[in-house]
Motif scaffolding. Structure first.
Motif, PDB file in Angstrom:
ATOM      1  N   GLN A   5       0.831  -1.192   0.000  1.00  0.00           N
ATOM      2  CA  GLN A   5       0.000   0.000   0.000  1.00  0.00           C
ATOM      3  C   GLN A   5       0.872   1.251   0.000  1.00  0.00           C
ATOM      4  N   GLY A  23      -4.418   2.507  -7.136  1.00  0.00           N
ATOM      5  CA  GLY A  23      -5.193   3.503  -6.411  1.00  0.00           C
ATOM      6  C   GLY A  23      -5.952   4.415  -7.351  1.00  0.00           C
ATOM      7  N   ASN A  40      -3.737   7.889  -4.682  1.00  0.00           N
ATOM      8  CA  ASN A  40      -4.066   7.587  -3.294  1.00  0.00           C
ATOM      9  C   ASN A  40      -4.887   6.299  -3.249  1.00  0.00           C
ATOM     10  N   ASP A  41      -4.575   5.435  -2.291  1.00  0.00           N
ATOM     11  CA  ASP A  41      -5.323   4.169  -2.177  1.00  0.00           C
ATOM     12  C   ASP A  41      -6.101   4.059  -0.869  1.00  0.00           C
ATOM     13  N   ASN A  47      -0.721  11.348  -0.591  1.00  0.00           N
ATOM     14  CA  ASN A  47      -0.641  10.771  -1.933  1.00  0.00           C
ATOM     15  C   ASN A  47       0.802  10.389  -2.228  1.00  0.00           C
ATOM     16  N   CYS A  70      -9.142   4.986 -11.757  1.00  0.00           N
ATOM     17  CA  CYS A  70      -8.437   3.980 -10.963  1.00  0.00           C
ATOM     18  C   CYS A  70      -7.337   3.357 -11.821  1.00  0.00           C
TER      19      CYS A  70
END
Length: 478
Positions: A5, A23, A40-41, A47, A70
């Motif tokens: 992540q 993301g 951003n996820d 970010n 996405c």
């Protein structure tokens, strides 16, 4: 386990290692030297910047890389050439999972009002504000379970569907499978609930307390943490029709023990958030400060982190309701008639009274005890004076009451008398009364509305903004 992540990638030391990002695009900007994509996820408020060279990708592909799209990006993790971040990704490949039509996507890189965001609750978790709130909400929920588990409490799942009204308020949502177009009737013309699924009237619960007490009478220390419902036609900033409640119940705890637990518990969970949500809390504090710039000096909020530390670092002041009324009667706002609501023994204190005690008089959180019996619930233990009960409310700055609890009445005859006094049919709670006949014991508990806690910790002003999909009058959209 899937790709790393963004939160983890931002903590790595860059040495050109190959990485994969997945993301949603927050922003894309192009210059003559580079294309910058902020991704951003949801794992962090921050970010990660991904950089491509001009002409590296087709114009057709780049047209689909817009705010809200996405992506999967592969590339090299390198030291950032710009300020504000230590690392960035040098893009090698872009795969578009789902493009967002830039003319229709409602979340553009600008400030949106909270009212507007409530209308698009399916998308608002993608904003910085709401992703921060939801991460803090998760952390607080985890802290609740950790606190009680580590102290020998058992998590009890109490019913969501119930035939009792724990509060005696009658403002409940009915649960039925009856055909509303062809309701069965008794000979007297009333709805015949014997034909319903449960063979009687049933509702969504307003509290897990009564069933929680049953658990405490066998397991000693339990807590509930689940959804509760109030069919109250209220449109205030502090009420929801569906919300979550934390309700510990403890055998062999008297009022003082109950207060000790409440203070320790709430300090723990707020302290846990301070330790584990630093970036999100810093963002929300800055957001609050920006809002306050447009307010008069006397209407500005206490800085968020200062307010949270104020609670964690101060011993809560403890006094009786009667002592609090005396303080209010002698207060300057009362003498100058600046309180909106009157002050006198027997009143149900309003938020302005509670906040005066916390913010002006004691300048610390307050626990009030021993309220008049007439303004409190039937299950609270009667004091020896016959006028007050062993209730306790925890009062916080900016919010007023955040916890309400009591020592429970463990004497069968006294409890039955109170049940009759308030007009409850003993047959509807025979099982609750019976615990006072079979091995009764002193016991106590309290309730904390989880959204009230999240509201306090995040500094938000409307409770509809601290639950993912709020339920309130005329609104069950999502």
């Amino acid at each position: 386990m899937g790709p790393l992540q963004i939160k983890e990638l931002l903590q790595q030391t860059p040495d050109g290692q190959s990485v994969t990002l997945k993301g949603w695009v927050r922003t894309k900007r192009e210059s003559k030297n580079a294309i910058f994509i902020a991704l951003n996820d949801g794992s962090t408020i921050h970010n990660i910047q991904a950089v491509a060279a001009p002409g590296q990708f087709s114009a057709e592909l780049l047209l689909t890389v817009t705010t809200g799209s996405c992506l999967k990006i592969t590339g090299q993790l390198v030291e950032s050439q710009g300020s504000g971040q230590a690392v960035e990704v040098k893009i090698e490949d872009i795969h578009v999972y789902g493009a967002a039509d830039p003319d229709a996507y409602p979340l553009q890189p600008k400030r949106h009002s909270l009212e507007f965001l409530r209308e698009i609750a399916h998308l608002r978790p993608r904003t910085n504000t709401f992703s921060a709130i939801l991460r803090i909400r998760h952390t607080l929920a985890f802290a609740v379970h950790k606190y009680y588990n580590d102290r020998g409490f058992f998590y009890l799942h109490t019913p969501i569907i119930t035939a009792s009204d724990a509060e005696g308020a009658g403002e409940m949502f009915r649960v039925t499978t009856l055909d509303l177009e062809k309701l069965p009737r008794t000979d007297e013309g009333a709805i015949n609930f014997k034909e319903d699924f449960f063979g009687r009237e049933a509702n969504l619960t307003v509290s897990g307390q009564l069933e929680g007490e049953l658990g405490a009478m066998a397991l000693s220390k339990i807590y509930t943490f689940g959804p509760t419902f109030r069919a109250e036609n209220s449109n205030t900033t502090r009420h929801l029709a569906e919300f979550w409640m934390i309700e510990p119940e403890m055998a062999f705890f008297e009022l003082e023990d109950n207060m000790d637990l409440a203070e320790d518990f709430i300090k723990y969970v707020i302290g846990y958030a301070l330790e584990n949500c630093k970036d999100d809390l810093a963002f929300l504090e800055n957001r609050l400060a920006e809002e306050d710039k447009n307010k008069p000096q006397n209407e500005r909020s206490i800085p968020l982190l200062e307010k949270l530390n104020f609670v964690v670092e101060n011993a809560f002041e403890r006094l009786t309701y009667t002592e609090a009324i005396d303080i209010l009667l002698k207060s300057k706002p009362h003498k100058e008639k600046k309180f909106q609501f009157p002050v006198g023994w027997g009143i149900d204190l309003s938020s302005e009274h509670e906040r005066y005690l916390v913010e002006k008089h004691f300048k610390k959180p307050v626990i009030l005890t021993n309220y008049p019996r007439e303004i409190k619930s039937f299950y609270m233990k009667l004091d020896d004076d016959g006028k007050t009960v062993r209730a306790m409310d925890v009062l916080f700055p900016g919010i007023g009451e955040i916890i309400g609890g009591s020592q429970r009445e463990d004497n069968y005859e006294k409890l039955l008398e109170r049940v009759h006094e308030v007009g409850i049919d003993p047959e509807t709670i025979w099982w609750y009364l019976e615990t006072r006949k079979f091995g009764t014991a002193p016991h106590s508990g309290f309730g904390l509305g989880f959204e009230r806690l999240v509201l306090f910790v995040t500094g938000m002003s409307n409770i509809r903004d601290v639950i993912p999909f709020p339920r309130y009058p005329k609104s069950a959209e999502f």
